[in-house]
Design an enzyme around this catalytic site. Structure first.
Site, PDB file in Angstrom:
ATOM      1  N   HIS A 288      30.487  36.675 -26.316  1.00 21.45           N
ATOM      2  CA  HIS A 288      31.610  35.793 -26.616  1.00 21.45           C
ATOM      3  C   HIS A 288      32.688  35.862 -25.543  1.00 21.45           C
ATOM      4  O   HIS A 288      33.652  35.094 -25.556  1.00 21.45           O
ATOM      5  CB  HIS A 288      32.187  36.170 -27.990  1.00 21.45           C
ATOM      6  CG  HIS A 288      33.101  35.154 -28.583  1.00 21.45           C
ATOM      7  ND1 HIS A 288      34.444  35.368 -28.761  1.00 21.45           N
ATOM      8  CD2 HIS A 288      32.874  33.897 -29.045  1.00 21.45           C
ATOM      9  CE1 HIS A 288      35.005  34.307 -29.313  1.00 21.45           C
ATOM     10  NE2 HIS A 288      34.079  33.398 -29.495  1.00 21.45           N
TER      11      HIS A 288
ATOM     12  N   ARG B 271      27.359  29.218 -32.835  1.00 27.31           N
ATOM     13  CA  ARG B 271      27.082  28.466 -34.061  1.00 27.31           C
ATOM     14  C   ARG B 271      27.329  26.969 -33.906  1.00 27.31           C
ATOM     15  O   ARG B 271      28.378  26.550 -33.427  1.00 27.31           O
ATOM     16  CB  ARG B 271      27.929  29.011 -35.214  1.00 27.31           C
ATOM     17  CG  ARG B 271      27.651  28.313 -36.547  1.00 27.31           C
ATOM     18  CD  ARG B 271      28.474  28.928 -37.654  1.00 27.31           C
ATOM     19  NE  ARG B 271      27.992  30.241 -38.028  1.00 27.31           N
ATOM     20  CZ  ARG B 271      28.778  31.225 -38.459  1.00 27.31           C
ATOM     21  NH1 ARG B 271      30.074  31.042 -38.533  1.00 27.31           N
ATOM     22  NH2 ARG B 271      28.271  32.395 -38.801  1.00 27.31           N
TER      23      ARG B 271
END
Length: 711
Positions: free
Chosen positions: A466, A436
């Site tokens: 991640h 993001r």
């Protein structure tokens, strides 16, 4: 195993476990669905920002660093509205709103968010105006308003406006042929109230000015005309307000009012069926700056007529309005500490330490013999960079695989991967395009790597990658040897100076084999691999955490010693919270170090009275994730890329790795013990859902103690 392990333990856990007649069956039958047992996620996030803001009042922190906390709070609030508030509104609009863990409806959450956010912003500007600006003035750092400009300053600023501002802005008049423009997200704008006819005879009432991000929001006056010693600054908004008439010759301006719009900035990209994710993301990013409006900030002097006009044009309600006493975007003042060369008003610099044997012998020679655990930023990130650099230049290295989530625009690690690829090594990069607010830079990064011959993979559809890991395959004599790096943070050298994170460098065969298998899953296809050492999401991480908590619970029920210490950024997953509640009921002492969002409510009699929750806010962002379980004296310690949130456990690729080296494990345990001790300044979450600052006499800041110990 019990007595010897008990003596060696460095964690402060009661030696005598609570005696109880409960059984696991009794605990499993407990109903824990009472909304009063949980805290709301959004309100908890606002409470975190309140704690960040309180750092600006801490007189033991250097003055310019106190200003930084004001700016950090402002930036955090932007993202809160762009993502969390926007998400709540989406749910409401789609009719998908369901009560959260604590039973609040979406409408009620939005109502309370509105109430708390307004209080937070009001306090933010109070601290800025009444606490910090006077302190800056005492240090000869001044912000001059137009009424305090002398003639020479006025002339200089008028010239600055003409030469530096006017050429890059475009006034937009509002009439039938120029409808209200699409305003860019989070940009500074001005609405001008006009009177008179323009060159075409139009009787205009309003015009809009958009300030490009290339224009600095604070301008320093030259020393020779400053008027007083030290630094003298002027807000860009003050310059615009004073000289805006020059943009509309022959017109009268009765008002010039700054405002700023915050928009929904979450990308709603349906990945299934997309053939080119990068191209699809590029198209989606073009609309990010023009999502639905969620907040309007205006200067406090803006008349109601103008405010109502803006609210109507932006499709907002009075609840979405934030009147502020100062610049509408405090975050854009973050350049101030860099413009003022006053070391005594900033944190004392330090040089992160590199382990002595790595300095003497190099990364691979040391890691081939022992695991190396680094605690950033107290210990240098350089060995991680050198790990990739030396692999790139070593002719015996055959392959490098790495995940990249955030790296920064100038990355030595990325350059090393390119060098390795160009020298003929097999280089694979798993680039997460959907990190993001870093999507655009990651698309550019992926293209750069591809052009250099790196095999670039975007991960798995529907799951963000991640995990932070690197695998190096090296030929040593006739054998292939693998080396791995696993971390709790990103491969971003800048963040490694600001965030606390752990890095593990290892040649442990089982860990390296596990890392290899995770890469195989990311780049290929097949069933779930059985891993030896790693816990990984979305497959085994959640289940293994649950098993570890249950083992502590069973130990406590059996009258044995037990204990859990968890350090994460956020805790929201209901199943893990329920497991911790059951552990507490069984008598397990649970210590939680949760920097930000925490939906668990400690101190509930008979439910969570054995659970302590603290939040540490300080010089560095407490970013590392660490899990400790007493494990019948084995004291298992894990570090991870994952917080205890639903998205991390079920919808991301994450890794959790054990700290196997006894010396490294004891290092982490001692640091956890230090973090949870009364002598560390921290915030304690109480049963009423409120955080209270630890006021123990002679308490110390965590970063001060760790800087002394580790750097």
């Amino acid at each position: 195993m019990g007595s010897a392990a008990d003596k060696s333990s460095t964690v402060n856990i009661d030696d005598k476990a609570q005696q109880t007649v409960l059984s696991m069956d009794d605990l499993n039958k407990m109903s824990l669905n009472n909304p009063e047992y949980y805290l709301n996620r959004e309100l908890s996030l606002l409470a975190f920002n309140w704690r960040v803001l309180q750092q600006a009042l801490d007189q033991s922190i250097p003055l310019l660093e106190r200003m930084r906390f004001i700016f950090i709070c402002s930036n955090n609030l932007d993202e809160f509205f762009e993502v969390r508030v926007a998400g709540l509104r989406h749910s409401l609009a789609r009719g998908e709103a369901r009560p959260g863990l604590n039973g609040l409806s979406t409408e009620e959450v939005l109502r309370q968010v509105n109430e708390q956010a307004h209080k937070l912003v009001e306090e933010q500007y109070r601290i800025f105006n009444q606490e910090l600006l006077p302190k800056l003035a005492e240090e000869n750092i001044h912000f001059l308003s137009p009424k305090h400009w002398d003639d020479e300053q006025y002339k200089w600023l008028k010239k600055y406006f003409k030469q530096q501002v006017t050429p890059v802005i475009s006034p937009i008049s509002l009439d039938l042929t120029h409808p209200f423009p699409r305003l860019v997200n989070k940009s500074l704008h001005f609405l001008l109230h006009l009177h008179g006819n323009d060159a075409f005879g139009r009787d205009l009432e309003f015009a809009v000015l958009h300030m490009p991000r290339s224009l600095p929001r604070i301008i320093e006056l030259p020393e020779k005309i400053g008027g007083s010693e030290g630094h003298n600054f002027v807000y860009l908004s003050a310059i615009i307000s004073e000289f805006a008439e020059d943009l509309f010759p022959g017109m009268e301006i009765s008002g010039c009012y700054q405002f700023r719009l915050t928009r929904d900035s979450d990308l709603l990209l349906e990945e299934k069926g997309i053939e080119d994710l990068a191209s699809a993301l590029k198209r989606e990013l073009q609309s990010r700056n023009f999502g639905a409006a969620v907040r309007l900030e205006v200067g406090e002097s803006c008349p109601n007529k103008i405010v109502n006009f803006l609210l109507q044009k932006c499709n907002l309600t009075p609840d979405d309005l934030y009147r502020v006493n100062g610049p509408v975007n405090l975050n854009r003042l973050i350049s101030l500490p860099d413009l003022v060369e006053r070391p005594e008003l900033k944190f004392t610099g330090f040089t992160p330490k590199v382990p002595d044997d790595i300095q003497r012998r190099g990364v691979f020679d040391v890691v081939s013999e022992r695991d190396v655990l680094l605690h950033h930023p107290y210990q240098s990130f350089q060995p991680v960079i050198d790990f990739v650099r030396q692999a790139a230049s070593d002719p015996e290295v055959l392959a490098i695989k790495q995940t990249l989530y955030r790296t920064g625009s100038q990355s030595a690690i990325v350059e090393a991967l390119i060098e390795a690829s160009q020298s003929g090594k097999e280089v694979t990069a798993v680039v997460e395009l959907r990190a993001r607010f870093d999507e655009a830079s990651n698309i550019e990064l992926a293209q750069k790597l591809q052009e250099a011959g790196v095999l670039v993979v975007y991960g798995v559809v529907g799951y963000k990658t991640h995990a932070k890991m690197t695998l190096v395959v090296k030929r040593e004599k006739k054998h292939l040897t693998r080396f791995a790096h696993l971390g709790t943070g990103n491969y971003h050298a800048g963040n490694a100076r600001l965030y606390t994170d752990y890095s593990l460098l290892t040649s442990d065969p089982e860990i390296c084999e596990d890392v290899h298998k995770v890469f195989q899953q990311l780049t290929g296809m097949g069933k779930v691999y059985q891993l030896h050492r790693l816990w990984h999401a979305p497959f085994t991480l959640h289940d293994n955490i649950m098993k570890a908590i249950q083992l502590e619970t069973e130990s406590a029920l059996a009258g044995k010693k037990s204990g859990i210490i968890i350090k994460v950024n956020s805790l929201t997953d209901q199943s893990l919270i329920e497991a911790l509640y059951k552990a507490s009921v069984a008598g397990v002492k649970v210590k939680l170090i949760v920097r930000g969002v925490c939906c668990l409510r400690p101190g509930i009699e008979g439910i969570s009275d054995n659970i302590e929750v603290i939040s540490i806010i300080g010089r560095f962002l407490e970013h590392s994730r660490v899990y400790y379980f007493y494990a019948d004296g084995n004291e298992n310690v894990y570090a991870a890329s994952a917080d205890w949130m639903e998205r991390n456990l079920y919808y991301r690729v994450e890794t959790c790795f054990p700290i196997l080296s006894e010396s490294a494990k004891q290092q982490v345990i001692k640091e956890l013990k230090l973090m949870t001790s009364e002598r560390i300044q921290s915030w304690h979450l109480h049963a009423d859902g409120q955080y209270h600052f630890n006021q123990v006499k002679n308490s110390r800041k965590l970063h001060d103690l760790l800087l002394t110990k580790l750097s």
